[in-house]
Scaffold this motif. Sequence first.
Motif, PDB file in Angstrom:
ATOM      1  N   ASP A   1      16.482  11.091  13.059  1.00  0.00           N
ATOM      2  CA  ASP A   1      15.345  11.408  12.046  1.00  0.00           C
ATOM      3  C   ASP A   1      14.014  10.742  12.450  1.00  0.00           C
ATOM      4  N   ASP A   2      13.679  10.809  13.702  1.00  0.00           N
ATOM      5  CA  ASP A   2      12.531  10.128  14.159  1.00  0.00           C
ATOM      6  C   ASP A   2      11.172  10.174  13.385  1.00  0.00           C
ATOM      7  N   ASP A   3      10.945  11.648  12.733  1.00  0.00           N
ATOM      8  CA  ASP A   3       9.775  11.689  11.946  1.00  0.00           C
ATOM      9  C   ASP A   3       9.993  11.422  10.776  1.00  0.00           C
ATOM     10  N   ARG A   4      11.125  10.964  10.184  1.00  0.00           N
ATOM     11  CA  ARG A   4      11.684  10.618   8.873  1.00  0.00           C
ATOM     12  C   ARG A   4      11.570  11.431   7.849  1.00  0.00           C
ATOM     13  N   ARG A   5      11.742  12.748   8.213  1.00  0.00           N
ATOM     14  CA  ARG A   5      11.634  13.981   7.303  1.00  0.00           C
ATOM     15  C   ARG A   5      12.818  14.044   6.368  1.00  0.00           C
ATOM     16  N   ILE A   6      14.095  13.603   6.897  1.00  0.00           N
ATOM     17  CA  ILE A   6      15.537  13.622   6.100  1.00  0.00           C
ATOM     18  C   ILE A   6      15.171  12.324   5.297  1.00  0.00           C
ATOM     19  N   GLY A   7      14.875  11.155   5.860  1.00  0.00           N
ATOM     20  CA  GLY A   7      15.134   9.989   5.029  1.00  0.00           C
ATOM     21  C   GLY A   7      13.791  10.169   3.964  1.00  0.00           C
ATOM     22  N   ASN A   8      12.617  10.419   4.228  1.00  0.00           N
ATOM     23  CA  ASN A   8      11.724  10.672   3.120  1.00  0.00           C
ATOM     24  C   ASN A   8      11.974  11.242   2.090  1.00  0.00           C
ATOM     25  N   ARG A   9      12.784  12.445   2.501  1.00  0.00           N
ATOM     26  CA  ARG A   9      12.904  13.488   1.509  1.00  0.00           C
ATOM     27  C   ARG A   9      14.393  12.834   0.539  1.00  0.00           C
ATOM     28  N   PHE A  10      15.302  12.405   1.215  1.00  0.00           N
ATOM     29  CA  PHE A  10      15.991  11.990   0.315  1.00  0.00           C
ATOM     30  C   PHE A  10      15.642  10.793  -0.458  1.00  0.00           C
TER      31      PHE A  10
ATOM     32  N   HIS B   1       0.941  -1.167   0.034  1.00  0.00           N
ATOM     33  CA  HIS B   1       0.070  -0.243   0.113  1.00  0.00           C
ATOM     34  C   HIS B   1       0.910   1.303  -0.017  1.00  0.00           C
ATOM     35  N   VAL B   2       0.692   2.211  -0.904  1.00  0.00           N
ATOM     36  CA  VAL B   2       1.537   3.299  -1.257  1.00  0.00           C
ATOM     37  C   VAL B   2       1.441   4.390   0.075  1.00  0.00           C
ATOM     38  N   GLN B   3       0.156   4.179   0.943  1.00  0.00           N
ATOM     39  CA  GLN B   3       0.169   4.791   2.007  1.00  0.00           C
ATOM     40  C   GLN B   3       1.316   4.752   3.077  1.00  0.00           C
ATOM     41  N   ARG B   4       1.887   3.570   2.889  1.00  0.00           N
ATOM     42  CA  ARG B   4       3.161   3.538   3.843  1.00  0.00           C
ATOM     43  C   ARG B   4       4.428   3.970   3.464  1.00  0.00           C
ATOM     44  N   LEU B   5       4.353   4.882   2.088  1.00  0.00           N
ATOM     45  CA  LEU B   5       5.404   5.371   1.461  1.00  0.00           C
ATOM     46  C   LEU B   5       5.058   6.757   1.793  1.00  0.00           C
ATOM     47  N   PRO B   6       6.282   7.706   1.657  1.00  0.00           N
ATOM     48  CA  PRO B   6       5.945   9.252   1.578  1.00  0.00           C
ATOM     49  C   PRO B   6       5.211   9.714   0.216  1.00  0.00           C
TER      50      PRO B   6
ATOM     51  N   ALA C   1      20.293  17.761  -2.780  1.00  0.00           N
ATOM     52  CA  ALA C   1      18.757  18.484  -2.531  1.00  0.00           C
ATOM     53  C   ALA C   1      18.352  18.649  -1.455  1.00  0.00           C
ATOM     54  N   THR C   2      18.463  17.257  -0.669  1.00  0.00           N
ATOM     55  CA  THR C   2      18.048  17.267   0.691  1.00  0.00           C
ATOM     56  C   THR C   2      18.467  18.147   1.620  1.00  0.00           C
TER      57      THR C   2
ATOM     58  N   TYR D   1      14.827   3.878  -7.194  1.00  0.00           N
ATOM     59  CA  TYR D   1      13.710   3.863  -6.182  1.00  0.00           C
ATOM     60  C   TYR D   1      14.421   3.135  -5.037  1.00  0.00           C
ATOM     61  N   PHE D   2      14.386   3.806  -3.800  1.00  0.00           N
ATOM     62  CA  PHE D   2      14.835   3.400  -2.528  1.00  0.00           C
ATOM     63  C   PHE D   2      13.479   3.176  -1.694  1.00  0.00           C
ATOM     64  N   HIS D   3      13.639   2.380  -0.614  1.00  0.00           N
ATOM     65  CA  HIS D   3      12.480   2.412   0.453  1.00  0.00           C
ATOM     66  C   HIS D   3      13.304   3.113   1.452  1.00  0.00           C
ATOM     67  N   PRO D   4      12.341   3.978   2.095  1.00  0.00           N
ATOM     68  CA  PRO D   4      12.932   4.803   3.131  1.00  0.00           C
ATOM     69  C   PRO D   4      12.958   4.034   4.625  1.00  0.00           C
ATOM     70  N   VAL D   5      12.440   2.939   4.973  1.00  0.00           N
ATOM     71  CA  VAL D   5      12.202   2.104   6.347  1.00  0.00           C
ATOM     72  C   VAL D   5      12.515   0.811   6.079  1.00  0.00           C
ATOM     73  N   HIS D   6      12.100   0.274   4.724  1.00  0.00           N
ATOM     74  CA  HIS D   6      11.909  -1.279   4.764  1.00  0.00           C
ATOM     75  C   HIS D   6      13.694  -1.784   4.266  1.00  0.00           C
ATOM     76  N   THR D   7      13.664  -2.933   4.583  1.00  0.00           N
ATOM     77  CA  THR D   7      14.778  -3.690   4.087  1.00  0.00           C
ATOM     78  C   THR D   7      14.861  -3.443   2.135  1.00  0.00           C
ATOM     79  N   MET D   8      16.179  -2.830   1.792  1.00  0.00           N
ATOM     80  CA  MET D   8      16.059  -3.048   0.447  1.00  0.00           C
ATOM     81  C   MET D   8      16.762  -4.342  -0.068  1.00  0.00           C
ATOM     82  N   PHE D   9      16.909  -4.471  -1.484  1.00  0.00           N
ATOM     83  CA  PHE D   9      17.237  -5.559  -2.060  1.00  0.00           C
ATOM     84  C   PHE D   9      18.376  -5.303  -3.267  1.00  0.00           C
ATOM     85  N   LEU D  10      19.655  -5.808  -3.217  1.00  0.00           N
ATOM     86  CA  LEU D  10      20.184  -5.844  -4.524  1.00  0.00           C
ATOM     87  C   LEU D  10      20.039  -7.240  -5.199  1.00  0.00           C
TER      88      LEU D  10
END
Lengths: 419, 419
Positions: B354-363, B29-34, B404-405, B373-382
Motif C-alpha cells: 500500500d505504498d500510495d496509502r490508498r488502502i490505509g487512508n481509506r480504512f 497540520h491536517v494536510q499530513r492526513l487524508p 467498506a474499504t 479516530y486512527f492515524h494512518p501512518v503515525h504511532t497510535m496510542f492507547l
Amino acid sequence: MMVPANDIDMQLRRRAQSVIPGGMWGHQHVQRLPEGYPQYFTRGEGCRTWDANGRSYIDYLCAWGPMILGYNDPDVEEAAARQRIEGDGLNGPTPLLVDLAELVVETVPHADWALFSKNGTDATTACVTIARAGTGRRKILIARGAYHGAIPWCSPSVVGVTEEDRAHLIIYDYNDIASLDAAVTEAGADLAGILVSAFKHDVGKEHVLPTREFAARARELATNANAALIVDDVRAGFRLDLGGSWELVGVRPDLSAWSKAIANGHALAAVTGNDRFREAATRIFTTGSFWTAGVSMAASIATITKLRETGAVAHMQAMGRRLREGLQKQADQLGFKLHQSGPSQMPVFLFEGDDDRRIGNRFCLEALERGVYFHPVHTMFLSAAHTAAIIDETLEVTAEALRATANAIDHEGMRATGS
Amino acid sequence: MMVPANDIDMQLRRRAQSVIPGGMWGHQHVQRLPEGYPQYFTRGEGCRTWDANGRSYIDYLCAWGPMILGYNDPDVEEAAARQRIEGDGLNGPTPLLVDLAELVVETVPHADWALFSKNGTDATTACVTIARAGTGRRKILIARGAYHGAIPWCSPSVVGVTEEDRAHLIIYDYNDIASLDAAVTEAGADLAGILVSAFKHDVGKEHVLPTREFAARARELATNANAALIVDDVRAGFRLDLGGSWELVGVRPDLSAWSKAIANGHALAAVTGNDRFREAATRIFTTGSFWTAGVSMAASIATITKLRETGAVAHMQAMGRRLREGLQKQADQLGFKLHQSGPSQMPVFLFEGDDDRRIGNRFCLEALERGVYFHPVHTMFLSAAHTAAIIDETLEVTAEALRATANAIDHEGMRATGS
C-alpha cells in the motif's frame, strides 16, 4: 548538618541534593543569589509571593517576568479553568488557536501571522530558522552578552556546546552602529538575520534602551540586505508596548519572539512575523507535543485582552517611576550612588563601584528580610497588581533597608564616599 | 469558496489561513492526513474526543501520546487544580519539584537524578549536551530516520538548518549491530553518546522493538568508550514500562529523555540520568521560564502514582492486544494483508503493498466516519481509559470500515489479491 524542622526550605534543598544535579539547575538556582534568599516557593497572589518557610514578600521578580497581571489573576484563571474542562491538549488545536492568532495579529502592528510554542527558546530558535529559510543564507548577528535562550546555539554557557553550534553567529555591540555595520559587512552575502533584544538587559549590567538611530540602522541594514530583523521580545514583550517593544523607537521587525508574559504564567511562547517571511514560516518544521494546548491559549487571550482594556502598560510604567523616584531620593540622601536603569517597569538597581556586589547584595537582603523581594543583578519586573499603595509600602521597606545597608557598610568601610 | 455555516472546522481553517502560516504548522497540520480528517478539536473526555463540528470519536491518538490515563482524568485534574490555587510559576520551584524528582528516581531504575523542562526536544537536547559535557567529546550517534525533536540539530526537515547544526551526528541503522559498530568506529575518540529511540517508530514504517542483542551491544559500546547511552523515551515513556522502555530488553541507559505522557497532557518533560553523568548535568546550562511551574508537576505526580497503583501498563497492553487480535481476524477474513506492528499499546497499522496509502487512508477514513479516530501512518496510542467495552465497540466499527474499504477497492481494483 542538622536542619531545623521549621526550615522547610533547607530541608527541601537537602532532599534535592540527592535527586537533582547540584540541587537545582538554571536561572532559578539560589546559588546565583546572595545567601539568605529562599529556593522554594509555595504561593503567589497578586504582587505577593510566599516562600516554603511561609514568609511573604512584595515581589519584584514576578516569576522572572511571566506574571504581568499579578499571580493568580482571577480573569485569566477563570478563562483557563473554563477551557480546562473542555479540553487542553487534543489531536489538533482548539478554535482558541485561531482566536489567539487573530488577537496577536490585531495587537502587534508588524505581525501578519503568529505561531505558538512553549519556551522563549522555542520562539527565538524558530525565528532564526525562519530567517535562514526565507533568505537561503546562514549568518545571524547577535549582540555581545545578550541572552536569547538556553540551547547550544544561544546558551550563555559553552559547556557541552560544540564550536559548530555557533558557526554562523556574528557578534556586534548593542546600540553601536559601527559594530553593527561591521558585522553586516562580515556576513556579506550570507546575512540571514539581525537579532536584537528589545533592549540591552544583560545580567549584572546597566540596562539600556535602544537608541532610535541604532534601531533605524538595524532596520535599514536588514531591509537593504533582504535579511530579517528579529526582535527578541521574550523578556520585555507586553510590558513596554503591547505592539512590541520596538514600537517605542518607531521600528518594526520582520520577526519577533515572545513568551514570559504572554499568558500571565501559563506556558506559552509565540513567533510573530510579517508577510515577507510567511512563506518561509510555512516551510520550516517546528512543533511540540503541547504547543496547541487550549488552556494556555485561553489564558493568553484573557491576558492580552485585559492588558489592552486596562491600560496596564501605562500603569506599570507609572508605578515603576514612583518606585524609582522614591528609591533614588532615599539613596541620594544616604550618599549611595544608585544607578537605576532599564524601563521603569523592568528595572535593575546597581550601585556605583560595587563590583563585588557587596552593597547591592546587602541592600537586597535587607529588603528581603523586611518582606520585599528584589533581585540584585537581574532585570526585575513590575505587574499590573503593583498599586501605588504597594509601591509606598515598598518604599518604607527600602528606606529601612538602605539605612541598614549604610550602617553595615560604614561598619565595614564599604560605602563609596560621595555626594 | 463558501463554507457552510455548520462546518465550523472549515470556517476555522479559512480564518487560520490569514493569521497562521500555511493555516497550521508542525505534526498536527491536517494536510499530513487524508482529506476528511478534522483540524480542530474542542473536547476530550476519557478515551473520547470531539472535533469542532461536534462529532465524537473513540480516540487512538491520545493527543499524540500525552493522554495516558485518558483525557481530563479526575485524579490528575484534581491534583492540578489544587496546586493551581496555591501557585504555578513562582520565583523558584515549588516543593513539588523535589517530590516529583524523588518519585521519578524511585520509579526509573537507571535514574539517580532528574531535571525537568517543557518539550521532548528540551529533554533530548539536554541529554546530548550533558553527554558532551560529561565526555568532553562531540559525536552523537543517531538512527537513520529517527525523530528526536524539531530544532535544527534534530529536525526531520533541513529547511532553515545549516550543515554545521548536524556536524557531529553519525548515522546508524536501528537494530543493526554492524552499522552501530561502524558508527562507533567512525566516531573514534570523539564519541560522546549513542542516542536510541525506545523502539523504532518512524512515521509510515513498521514499528520494531529493539532486539536484546542490539540493546546489549549499544550498552557495551557506550560503556567501553566511556560515552553515554541515551534512550529517547519521549514518545514511548510510561507506556511500555514505568521504569523506562529499555527495561524490556534488560538494558539501562545513562540518560533518558521523557515527555508526552509524563503528566497526562500537562506540558512537562524530563531528563533522567545516572551518577556517571550527575556532575556533567550540574555543569551545563539548561533552563526555561516555565520549567519549574507547580501545576504540571502536581499533574505528573498524580499521573505516575496512578499509573503505578492501577497497573495501567498491563491494562493498555492487554487492550492493545484485544484490538490487534480482533482487527487481524477481520482483516484476514477479508483478504487484507494488514501488518500491525509496534507494542500493542502503541500500534501502527500498515497494509502490504500500500505504498500510495490508498488502502490505509481509506480504512482510516471509513473508521473516522463511524466514530473511531486512527492515524494512518503515525504511532497510535492507547490509554488506561480504553476499556474492553471500548475495544469491542471499536472492533464493530473496524469490521464495517474494513468491509467498506474492501468494497471501495474492489470497485477501484485496489486490493492486494491474497489469502
